[in-house]
Write an enzyme that holds these catalytic residues in place. Structure first.
Site, PDB file in Angstrom:
ATOM      1  N   LYS A 230       5.355  34.678  17.635  1.00 60.32           N
ATOM      2  CA  LYS A 230       4.005  34.366  17.178  1.00 60.32           C
ATOM      3  C   LYS A 230       3.181  35.629  16.967  1.00 60.32           C
ATOM      4  O   LYS A 230       2.418  35.739  16.014  1.00 60.32           O
ATOM      5  CB  LYS A 230       3.344  33.466  18.239  1.00 60.32           C
ATOM      6  CG  LYS A 230       1.937  33.024  17.902  1.00 60.32           C
ATOM      7  CD  LYS A 230       1.965  31.856  16.984  1.00 60.32           C
ATOM      8  CE  LYS A 230       0.605  31.376  16.569  1.00 60.32           C
ATOM      9  NZ  LYS A 230       0.633  30.831  15.193  1.00 60.32           N
TER      10      LYS A 230
ATOM     11  N   CYS B 131       7.078  40.462  22.904  1.00 59.93           N
ATOM     12  CA  CYS B 131       7.594  40.379  24.268  1.00 59.93           C
ATOM     13  C   CYS B 131       6.441  40.119  25.231  1.00 59.93           C
ATOM     14  O   CYS B 131       5.310  40.525  24.989  1.00 59.93           O
ATOM     15  CB  CYS B 131       8.329  41.623  24.723  1.00 59.93           C
ATOM     16  SG  CYS B 131       9.573  42.221  23.607  1.00 59.93           S
TER      17      CYS B 131
END
Ligand code: M6R
Length: 587
Positions: A582, A2
């Site tokens: 990622k 996030c």
């Protein structure tokens, strides 16, 4: 996971947040949201989808002098607009964005519900805003410190309220950076959101009140503390693409130039302290592709230095019974430097050894500050979720590290070999479309190899799974007959990685056993002349050879391109595979 960004001041706050969120979508792209304070009102817009969709939906929202935004990778609660952040309390007075996991949220929620508090989302984060709302009369910074004392877990929290032109932030085990300039102050989970290389870094259990004029820092006792302004180099997260396609393809193609960068940097990097350490064994620790590079690293240590070395998956290392003592060298490998599993593994290792090397691609990352020695991966920014150039640079960096330890002559030799590798990679031009077309027709695929080729098969098959969603299983070639052969049916694709000369004939025998049961064979090899009957194979990718250490990098490079192509054939976005992010900052 996030991304958080917030701003307070005389500035185009709305677009500052959108731009920051756009740069941080590598941290998650399930959903996104923005909350803006104007006069004494909070306006919140959220979407299930990416930042572009948010920009469109929020185009008419009034700008204001305080704004916070979030891009989410869901942990608690499904991906939905409701569960997206910012989350408001039941009376709409406080708004919060949160990264991390509140481990005791269920207990807190239960207690608060007992006091009549209503919850609207399935997230763990909502308890933070609910706690702030029940203690409203307290000073906001004290309120946040009080609320955070009740939380167990990891958090980077950023909160605003209707009444104040300020942002209140807290950090524990999830990164948070702050920025101040003449017209505004800002906060973000990655300094890439800030206009230049300056930032303050919040440490665990530190808090801050951010206003246009200044930033005030506090410790967990509510006492004001001073923080040093850090001067990094400006981070440009908009790399030029050499081609118009996705970042993944661009990044694969960038590999040779990044290897050249790596060579130049490793010629100068100071690794002398490493030579002074007396080491009797090595543990190499990472997750996903970084773990796969550790497998090759361990192989190089054993082969060239005759040192006992083992690669360990970071999330397993925490709980296993590995014996780590003061003569154990632990090498932690991470592209992002923020992977929670790897950070936790390092925290365990450092209790028993100070011989800690961190190999990371992000200079300001959490892990890069935790090593006794930190070495760069030199891959440049990697945006696509699938690790390609970073994986290859990790392998090359580990190789050069081993050669450095071996001695000056070996190191000089490794520079020649690595230069040759980069040159060869940039000249590769093999057609892999026929394999991509065939694999695209199937839902299960096998990659096999022995030794270094099996290690590479693990990495290549992860890449195919990740971006095509095909169930691609990697197997040591010799293991097929011990069970997995039962899965081979008519036309099942079997990809054979064959770069190590002395292992090829046995690998091919195993492939032929599968062919007898119906498998279609695809061969990726640097040793075509070693293969007996070439007619056994549906298709052969014939690659040049450099050395037994590096040939597997050539096969992997082709298989990265193959994964990319299959992803496109399936209509996927290779840069943003479903369900992934990622940087994985939760355990
Ligand atoms: O940032 P890290 O290198 O620590 O990330 C580790 C893994 O999450 C990462 O390599 C992941 O497996 C890749 N997306 C694979 O392509």
């Amino acid at each position: 996971m996030c991304g958080i960004v917030g701003i307070v001041g005389e500035y185009d706050c709305k677009n500052f947040v959108f731009d920051g969120l756009g740069k941080m979508q590598y941290r998650g792209y399930d959903s996104a949201g923005i909350c803006i304070k104007k006069d004494n009102e909070l306006s919140c817009i959220k979407v299930k989808g990416d930042v572009e969709s948010l920009r469109i939906k929020a185009k008419d929202i009034n700008n204001g002098c305080v704004a916070i935004g979030h891009t989410r990778w869901a942990t608690h609660g499904k991906v939905s607009e409701k569960n997206a952040h910012p989350i408001l309390d039941q009376n709409g007075v406080w708004a919060v964005v949160h990264n991390g996991i509140i481990e005791n949220f269920a207990q807190i929620k239960c207690d608060l519900m007992g006091q009549g508090v209503a919850f609207k989302t399935q997230t763990d984060s909502e308890v933070i805003v609910a706690l702030l709302a029940i203690n409203e009369d307290a000073e906001s910074i004290e309120n946040l410190i009080w609320a955070c004392k009740k939380l167990r877990g990891s958090y980077a929290v950023c909160t605003i309220n209707k009444k104040e032109n300020a942002i209140f932030v807290a950090k524990n085990k999830s990164p948070l950076y702050l920025y101040h300039t003449l017209d505004f102050s800002a906060v973000a989970s990655d300094p890439v959101c800030f206009p230049d290389g300056r930032y303050y870094r919040l440490e665990d259990l530190e808090f801050a009140k951010i206003t246009k004029e200044k930033i005030e820092f506090y410790n967990e006792n509510g006492e004001k503390i001073q923080k040093k302004l850090l001067q990094g180099s400006a981070i440009n997260r908009k790399p030029l693409k050499q081609c118009d396609d996705y970042f993944m393809l661009n990044e694969i193609y960038e590999t040779p130039s990044k290897i050249f960068d790596l060579i130049n940097i490793y010629k100068k990097v100071d690794m002398t302290a490493l030579k002074k350490w007396w080491i009797n064994k090595v543990k190499l620790i990472g997750c996903g592709s970084a773990y796969h590079s550790c497998l090759l690293g361990a192989h190089f240590f054993k082969k060239h230095l005759k040192i006992d070395a083992e690669a360990v998956i970071a999330s397993e290392f925490r709980y296993d019974y590995s014996i780590i003592d003061s003569s154990t060298l632990c090498i932690f490998v991470s592209q992002s430097g923020e992977t929670a599993d790897t950070i936790s593994a390092l925290e365990k290792a450092v209790k028993n050894t100070k011989k800690i090397v961190v190999l990371t691609n992000v200079k300001h990352s959490t892990l890069s500050r935790m090593g006794t020695i930190t070495l760069p991966i030199c891959a440049g920014q990697e945006i696509s979720v699938a690790s390609t150039k970073a994986y290859t640079c990790q392998v090359v960096a580990l190789f050069m590290l081993v050669m450095f330890l071996k001695g000056d002559k070996s190191f000089a030799h490794s520079i020649n070999k690595t230069t040759k590798l980069a040159k060869l990679l940039s000249s590769l031009n093999n057609d892999i479309n026929p394999i991509a077309t065939e694999i695209n027709k199937h839902e299960k695929v096998f990659y096999i190899g022995r030794g270094i080729d099996y290690m590479t098969a693990m990495e290549s098959s992860l890449k195919l799974r990740e971006v095509s969603y095909i169930n691609c299983v990697s197997m040591p070639a010799g293991e097929l007959k011990h069970g997995t052969l039962a899965l081979i049916e008519k036309n099942t694709p079997l990809v054979i990685l064959a770069s190590e000369k002395k292992l090829i004939s046995k690998t091919i025998n195993n492939a032929l056993e599968a062919k007898s049961r119906g498998a279609k064979l695809f061969l990726i090899t640097t040793q075509k002349e070693q293969i007996g009957d070439l007619n056994e194979f549906e298709y052969i990718v014939d690659l040049p050879t450099i050395s037994t250490d590096f040939d597997c990098i050539l096969t992997n490079y082709c298989l990265q391109l193959l994964a990319y192509k299959v992803s496109l054939l399936r209509g996927n976005n290779p840069d943003r595979p479903r369900n992934l992010a990622k940087s994985v900052t939760v355990e």
